[in-house]
Write a protein that holds these residues in place. Structure first.
Motif, PDB file in Angstrom:
ATOM      1  N   GLY A  70      -9.527   5.892 -14.673  1.00 51.71           N
ATOM      2  CA  GLY A  70      -9.280   4.669 -13.915  1.00 51.71           C
ATOM      3  C   GLY A  70      -8.353   4.904 -12.737  1.00 51.71           C
ATOM      4  O   GLY A  70      -8.645   4.510 -11.602  1.00 51.71           O
ATOM      5  N   VAL A  71      -7.232   5.588 -12.984  1.00 55.52           N
ATOM      6  CA  VAL A  71      -6.271   5.806 -11.890  1.00 55.52           C
ATOM      7  C   VAL A  71      -6.799   6.838 -10.898  1.00 55.52           C
ATOM      8  O   VAL A  71      -6.511   6.769  -9.700  1.00 55.52           O
ATOM      9  N   THR A  72      -7.608   7.785 -11.376  1.00 53.55           N
ATOM     10  CA  THR A  72      -8.185   8.781 -10.465  1.00 53.55           C
ATOM     11  C   THR A  72      -9.114   8.108  -9.457  1.00 53.55           C
ATOM     12  O   THR A  72      -9.032   8.348  -8.246  1.00 53.55           O
ATOM     13  N   VAL A  73      -9.993   7.236  -9.965  1.00 50.21           N
ATOM     14  CA  VAL A  73     -10.925   6.549  -9.068  1.00 50.21           C
ATOM     15  C   VAL A  73     -10.186   5.483  -8.249  1.00 50.21           C
ATOM     16  O   VAL A  73     -10.552   5.202  -7.106  1.00 50.21           O
ATOM     17  N   SER A  74      -9.116   4.913  -8.805  1.00 51.62           N
ATOM     18  CA  SER A  74      -8.268   4.011  -8.011  1.00 51.62           C
ATOM     19  C   SER A  74      -7.665   4.762  -6.822  1.00 51.62           C
ATOM     20  O   SER A  74      -7.533   4.213  -5.723  1.00 51.62           O
ATOM     21  N   TYR A  75      -7.298   6.007  -7.051  1.00 53.27           N
ATOM     22  CA  TYR A  75      -6.782   6.859  -5.968  1.00 53.27           C
ATOM     23  C   TYR A  75      -7.845   7.041  -4.884  1.00 53.27           C
ATOM     24  O   TYR A  75      -7.565   6.922  -3.684  1.00 53.27           O
ATOM     25  N   PHE A  76      -9.098   7.280  -5.328  1.00 51.88           N
ATOM     26  CA  PHE A  76     -10.191   7.409  -4.355  1.00 51.88           C
ATOM     27  C   PHE A  76     -10.373   6.100  -3.567  1.00 51.88           C
ATOM     28  O   PHE A  76     -10.623   6.116  -2.366  1.00 51.88           O
ATOM     29  N   GLU A  77     -10.231   4.972  -4.269  1.00 52.58           N
ATOM     30  CA  GLU A  77     -10.355   3.666  -3.603  1.00 52.58           C
ATOM     31  C   GLU A  77      -9.238   3.474  -2.575  1.00 52.58           C
ATOM     32  O   GLU A  77      -9.486   2.998  -1.456  1.00 52.58           O
ATOM     33  N   PRO A 113       0.793  -1.233   0.000  1.00 49.60           N
ATOM     34  CA  PRO A 113       0.000   0.000   0.000  1.00 49.60           C
ATOM     35  C   PRO A 113       0.821   1.276   0.000  1.00 49.60           C
ATOM     36  O   PRO A 113       0.343   2.321  -0.442  1.00 49.60           O
ATOM     37  N   GLY A 114       2.076   1.199   0.469  1.00 46.90           N
ATOM     38  CA  GLY A 114       2.934   2.374   0.440  1.00 46.90           C
ATOM     39  C   GLY A 114       4.079   2.250  -0.532  1.00 46.90           C
ATOM     40  O   GLY A 114       4.946   3.126  -0.610  1.00 46.90           O
ATOM     41  N   THR A 115       4.101   1.140  -1.295  1.00 50.48           N
ATOM     42  CA  THR A 115       5.230   0.847  -2.193  1.00 50.48           C
ATOM     43  C   THR A 115       4.810   0.846  -3.656  1.00 50.48           C
ATOM     44  O   THR A 115       5.314   1.622  -4.471  1.00 50.48           O
ATOM     45  N   ASP A 116       3.891  -0.046  -3.995  1.00 50.58           N
ATOM     46  CA  ASP A 116       3.467  -0.229  -5.387  1.00 50.58           C
ATOM     47  C   ASP A 116       2.066  -0.852  -5.353  1.00 50.58           C
ATOM     48  O   ASP A 116       1.872  -1.910  -4.757  1.00 50.58           O
ATOM     49  N   VAL A 117       1.105  -0.171  -5.956  1.00 49.27           N
ATOM     50  CA  VAL A 117      -0.297  -0.580  -5.863  1.00 49.27           C
ATOM     51  C   VAL A 117      -0.826  -0.917  -7.265  1.00 49.27           C
ATOM     52  O   VAL A 117      -1.142  -0.027  -8.045  1.00 49.27           O
ATOM     53  N   PRO A 118      -0.927  -2.207  -7.618  1.00 42.30           N
ATOM     54  CA  PRO A 118      -1.451  -2.588  -8.934  1.00 42.30           C
ATOM     55  C   PRO A 118      -2.953  -2.315  -9.075  1.00 42.30           C
ATOM     56  O   PRO A 118      -3.624  -1.930  -8.111  1.00 42.30           O
ATOM     57  N   ALA A 119      -3.460  -2.567 -10.281  1.00 38.75           N
ATOM     58  CA  ALA A 119      -4.876  -2.362 -10.608  1.00 38.75           C
ATOM     59  C   ALA A 119      -5.199  -3.215 -11.830  1.00 38.75           C
ATOM     60  O   ALA A 119      -4.300  -3.781 -12.453  1.00 38.75           O
ATOM     61  N   PRO A 120      -6.466  -3.316 -12.221  1.00 39.75           N
ATOM     62  CA  PRO A 120      -6.796  -4.087 -13.428  1.00 39.75           C
ATOM     63  C   PRO A 120      -6.346  -3.364 -14.697  1.00 39.75           C
ATOM     64  O   PRO A 120      -6.191  -2.143 -14.703  1.00 39.75           O
ATOM     65  N   ASP A 121      -6.170  -4.119 -15.749  1.00 38.96           N
ATOM     66  CA  ASP A 121      -5.847  -3.583 -17.063  1.00 38.96           C
ATOM     67  C   ASP A 121      -6.407  -4.568 -18.075  1.00 38.96           C
ATOM     68  O   ASP A 121      -7.205  -5.440 -17.732  1.00 38.96           O
ATOM     69  N   TYR A 122      -5.931  -4.487 -19.289  1.00 40.12           N
ATOM     70  CA  TYR A 122      -6.389  -5.373 -20.360  1.00 40.12           C
ATOM     71  C   TYR A 122      -6.255  -6.841 -19.938  1.00 40.12           C
ATOM     72  O   TYR A 122      -5.183  -7.292 -19.554  1.00 40.12           O
ATOM     73  N   GLY A 123      -7.355  -7.591 -19.959  1.00 44.51           N
ATOM     74  CA  GLY A 123      -7.309  -9.024 -19.627  1.00 44.51           C
ATOM     75  C   GLY A 123      -7.450  -9.354 -18.158  1.00 44.51           C
ATOM     76  O   GLY A 123      -7.416 -10.523 -17.779  1.00 44.51           O
ATOM     77  N   THR A 124      -7.585  -8.331 -17.314  1.00 49.50           N
ATOM     78  CA  THR A 124      -7.778  -8.572 -15.876  1.00 49.50           C
ATOM     79  C   THR A 124      -8.962  -7.756 -15.373  1.00 49.50           C
ATOM     80  O   THR A 124      -9.420  -6.838 -16.037  1.00 49.50           O
ATOM     81  N   GLY A 125      -9.427  -8.088 -14.164  1.00 55.09           N
ATOM     82  CA  GLY A 125     -10.574  -7.385 -13.598  1.00 55.09           C
ATOM     83  C   GLY A 125     -10.648  -7.561 -12.100  1.00 55.09           C
ATOM     84  O   GLY A 125      -9.655  -7.895 -11.445  1.00 55.09           O
ATOM     85  N   GLU A 126     -11.854  -7.366 -11.558  1.00 58.04           N
ATOM     86  CA  GLU A 126     -12.055  -7.427 -10.107  1.00 58.04           C
ATOM     87  C   GLU A 126     -11.635  -8.780  -9.521  1.00 58.04           C
ATOM     88  O   GLU A 126     -11.064  -8.847  -8.430  1.00 58.04           O
ATOM     89  N   ARG A 127     -11.908  -9.856 -10.254  1.00 61.57           N
ATOM     90  CA  ARG A 127     -11.592 -11.199  -9.772  1.00 61.57           C
ATOM     91  C   ARG A 127     -10.092 -11.348  -9.496  1.00 61.57           C
ATOM     92  O   ARG A 127      -9.686 -11.812  -8.414  1.00 61.57           O
ATOM     93  N   GLU A 128      -9.276 -10.947 -10.467  1.00 63.07           N
ATOM     94  CA  GLU A 128      -7.817 -11.074 -10.313  1.00 63.07           C
ATOM     95  C   GLU A 128      -7.302 -10.188  -9.176  1.00 63.07           C
ATOM     96  O   GLU A 128      -6.378 -10.561  -8.450  1.00 63.07           O
ATOM     97  N   ARG A 132     -17.357   2.117  -5.408  1.00 64.66           N
ATOM     98  CA  ARG A 132     -18.414   2.162  -6.425  1.00 64.66           C
ATOM     99  C   ARG A 132     -18.050   3.190  -7.495  1.00 64.66           C
ATOM    100  O   ARG A 132     -17.618   4.288  -7.161  1.00 64.66           O
ATOM    101  N   GLY A 133     -18.240   2.825  -8.754  1.00 66.25           N
ATOM    102  CA  GLY A 133     -17.900   3.736  -9.851  1.00 66.25           C
ATOM    103  C   GLY A 133     -16.574   3.426 -10.511  1.00 66.25           C
ATOM    104  O   GLY A 133     -16.224   4.024 -11.524  1.00 66.25           O
ATOM    105  N   ARG A 134     -15.805   2.468  -9.958  1.00 70.32           N
ATOM    106  CA  ARG A 134     -14.480   2.159 -10.529  1.00 70.32           C
ATOM    107  C   ARG A 134     -14.585   1.517 -11.899  1.00 70.32           C
ATOM    108  O   ARG A 134     -13.801   1.822 -12.799  1.00 70.32           O
ATOM    109  N   ARG A 135     -15.588   0.645 -12.094  1.00 67.21           N
ATOM    110  CA  ARG A 135     -15.691  -0.105 -13.344  1.00 67.21           C
ATOM    111  C   ARG A 135     -15.857   0.818 -14.551  1.00 67.21           C
ATOM    112  O   ARG A 135     -15.245   0.637 -15.590  1.00 67.21           O
TER     113      ARG A 135
END
Length: 472
Positions: A359-366, A141-156, A189-192
Motif C-alpha cells: 500500500g505505501v509503496t504504491v502510494s509512493y508511486f502515486e 505534500p512535503g510535510t505529512d501525506v495521509p492515505a486510506p486505512d481500516y474504515g476509509t477509502g478513496e471517497r474519504e 491505477r493499482g492502488r486498491r
C-alpha cells in the motif's frame, strides 16, 4: 483488567525493536531517538450530527522525521486509541525504510463507527479533521501525506484533498497532500489491490527460496500450497485472489461472523458476492461452517494469512497454530509471545512491517505521479509498442513465418500505468525479501525474520540520522 486491555501494541513494537537493536552497533542515543514518536497530536472537535453536537476524538502521530514527508493511513474505528496510532506510526517508519520508500512514518485515526453515520455526516467529520490537521501543519505534500486505512477509502481521501486544496489555493503540489485517491482525482491505477498483491509477491519470493522451504519440509513455489485467509476486506480479498491465480488453493476464509472451509478450494469473488447477498460468509455452497473466525487460524495449512486486526494470534492460541508459513497481511496480528512460540515450532513468520508495504509503496508511486503531473506510461507506451511492432516485423520478414494474432498482441503491448505499478511493486517486494533474508542468514544469532527485518530498518533509519549530522 482483561488481557486485551493490558496489551500495549506500541509496547509490543518497542519490544521487537529492542530485541533487534542488540544486533546493531548504533549509539544508544540514536536508537532511543528512532524509537520515540516525534510528534503526537490528540484532538477533540465538535460536529453537528442530526440535531445534536457530537464531540469527535481523533489523532495524528508523526513517528519519525528522518525523512519527510511523513506517511501513514487514517483509520475510522471505535478501537482507535493513542497507543494503537503510535504503534502503527512506528511500524510505518520501519516499513518505509525496509522497502526503500523515502518517507518518515505517521498514522491517524478517528474514534467513530463509520457505519453509524450517513455519507454526509462522514464528510463533515472528515473535512473537519482535515481542517484540524491543516491548522497544526500536520498535512501537506512535503510535510505529512495521509492515505486510506481500516474504515476509509478513496471517497474519504477525495474529501481530504478537496478540503486541503480549498485551504491552499494555487499550491501547485497540493494534489500530493494525500494518496489512495480516486484515479480521476490524481490517484494511481493499482492502488486498491496493492497491499494484497504485495503480500502475494513477498510470500511467493519466500516460497521460491530452496533453503527456506527445505527447512520446513515444503516444496519450492506457491503452486498447490494450501492457504487460509482471515479477513475478506480489501487486503484479504486481493491476497486470496492473487494466491488463487498464482496456483495456490485457498481452503478457508474467515470473517468476524465465522469461517468457512472447503479443502477443494474457494473462489474469493463468489464468497464475497455470497456475503454481500446474505450478510455473512457462512452457509456458502460446498463449504463447511466453522464456529468462530479464530478456528480458521488453527487449521492445517501451508500458508496462513491474517489480514484482519491486530493481536489475533497470541500466547493462548499460538501453540495450536499448524500453518508452516504465516504472512502478516494485517498490522500486528501476532503478539511477541506468539512469535516466541511459533519460532520454537519452526513456523516461519513473514512480518507485517514489510509484507504489507504494498500500500505505501504504491502510494509512493502515486505521490511521485502527483509531483511530476504526468500519468505513468503516457510518455513511453506508444514508443514501446511501435518499437515492438518493428522488431516483430523484422523477425517475420527474416523467418518467413507469421505470428499468431494473440501472440502478436501480447508482444506488441506497451506498458500501461497499472503494468508499471505492478512491476515496481514486484521489484520492491522481491528486493526487500532478499535483503531481510540475507541479513538473517549473515547473523546466526538473529532468532526470526521479524527481528531481521527490524535490524534492516534500524540500520537504514540510523544511517539517515547519522548522515543528517544532527548528532554533533
Amino acid at each position: 483488567m482483561s488481557a486485551q486491555q493490558e496489551y500495549s501494541f506500541f509496547g509490543a513494537v518497542e519490544k521487537s525493536f529492542d530485541k533487534a537493536a542488540q544486533f546493531t552497533n548504533w549509539d544508544p542515543g540514536i536508537l532511543e531517538q528512532i524509537k520515540q514518536c516525534n510528534s503526537v497530536y490528540r484532538m477533540h472537535f465538535p460536529v453537528k450530527i442530526g440535531d445534536k453536537i457530537e464531540v469527535i476524538k481523533a489523532y495524528r502521530v508523526q513517528h519519525s522525521h528522518h525523512k519527510t514527508p511523513c506517511k501513514g493511513g487514517i483509520r475510522f474505528a471505535t478501537t482507535v486509541n493513542l497507543d494503537e496510532v503510535m504503534a502503527l506510526a512506528a511500524l510505518m517508519t520501519y516499513k518505509c525504510a525496509i522497502v526503500n520508500v523515502p518517507f518518515g512514518g505517521a498514522k491517524g485515526g478517528i474514534n467513530i463507527d463509520p457505519k453509524k453515520y450517513t455519507p454526509y455526516e462522514l464528510e463533515k467529520i472528515t473535512r473537519r479533521y482535515t481542517h484540524e490537521l491543516i491548522k497544526k501543519n500536520f498535512i501537506g505534500p512535503g510535510t505529512d501525506v495521509p492515505a486510506p486505512d481500516y474504515g476509509t477509502g478513496e471517497r474519504e481521501m477525495a474529501w481530504i484533498l478537496d478540503t486541503y486544496m480549498s485551504m491552499n489555493p494555487g499550491e501547485v503540489e497540493a494534489i500530493g497532500c494525500v494518496t489512495g485517491k480516486p484515479v480521476t482525482q490524481g490517484g494511481v491505477r493499482g492502488r486498491r489491490e496493492a497491499t494484497g498483491l504485495g503480500v502475494f509477491y513477498g510470500i511467493r519470493e519466500v516460497c521460491n527460496m530452496p533453503k527456506v522451504m527445505e527447512e520446513r519440509g515444503m516444496t519450492v513455489g506457491v503452486e498447490n500450497k494450501t492457504v487460509v485467509v482471515q479477513g475478506l476486506g480489501n487486503v484479504g480479498y486481493h491476497a486470496a485472489k492473487f494466491f488463487r491465480e498464482g496456483g495456490a488453493k485457498v481452503i478457508a476464509i474467515a470473517e468476524f461472523e465465522g469461517a468457512i472451509l472447503n479443502p477443494a478450494g474457494l473462489d474469493e469473488e463468489a464468497v464475497f458476492q455470497h456475503r454481500k447477498k446474505t450478510g455473512s460468509i457462512l452457509n456458502f455452497p460446498g463449504a463447511t461452517n466453522l464456529a468462530t473466525s479464530n478456528d480458521a487460524l488453527e487449521l492445517e495449512c501451508d500458508i496462513l494469512i491474517p489480514a484482519a486486526l491486530e493481536n489475533v494470534i497470541n500466547g493462548d492460541n499460538a501453540p495450536r497454530v499448524k500453518a508452516r508459513i504465516i504472512g502478516e497481511a494485517a498490522n500486528g496480528p501476532l503478539t511477541p509471545e506468539a512469535d516466541e512460540i511459533l519460532a520454537s515450532k519452526n513456523i516461519l513468520v513473514v512480518p507485517d512491517m514489510y509484507l504489507n508495504a504494498g500500500g505505501v509503496t504504491v502510494s509512493y508511486f502515486e505521490w511521485l505521479k502527483n509531483l511530476s503531473h504526468v500519468r505513468y506510461g503516457r510518455l513511453e507506451k506508444r514508443f514501446t509498442e511501435n518499437q515492438n511492432k518493428n522488431i516483430i516485423q523484422q523477425i517475420e520478414s527474416l523467418t518467413g513465418k507469421k505470428m499468431q494474432p494473440a501472440e502478436r498482441v501480447a508482444l506488441e503491448h506497451g506498458p500501461d500505468e497499472v503494468d508499471l505499478v505492478y512491476s515496481g511493486l514486484e521489484e520492491t517486494m522481491i528486493s526487500a525479501t532478499r535483503e531481510i533474508m540475507e541479513c538473517w542468514q549473515n547473523n546466526p544469532g538473529i532468532p526470526d525474520m521479524r527481528t531481521a527485518a527490524y535490524v534492516v530498518a534500524i540500520n537504514k533509519v540510523a544511517t539517515s540520522y547519522n548522515e543528517l549530522g544532527i548528532f554533533p
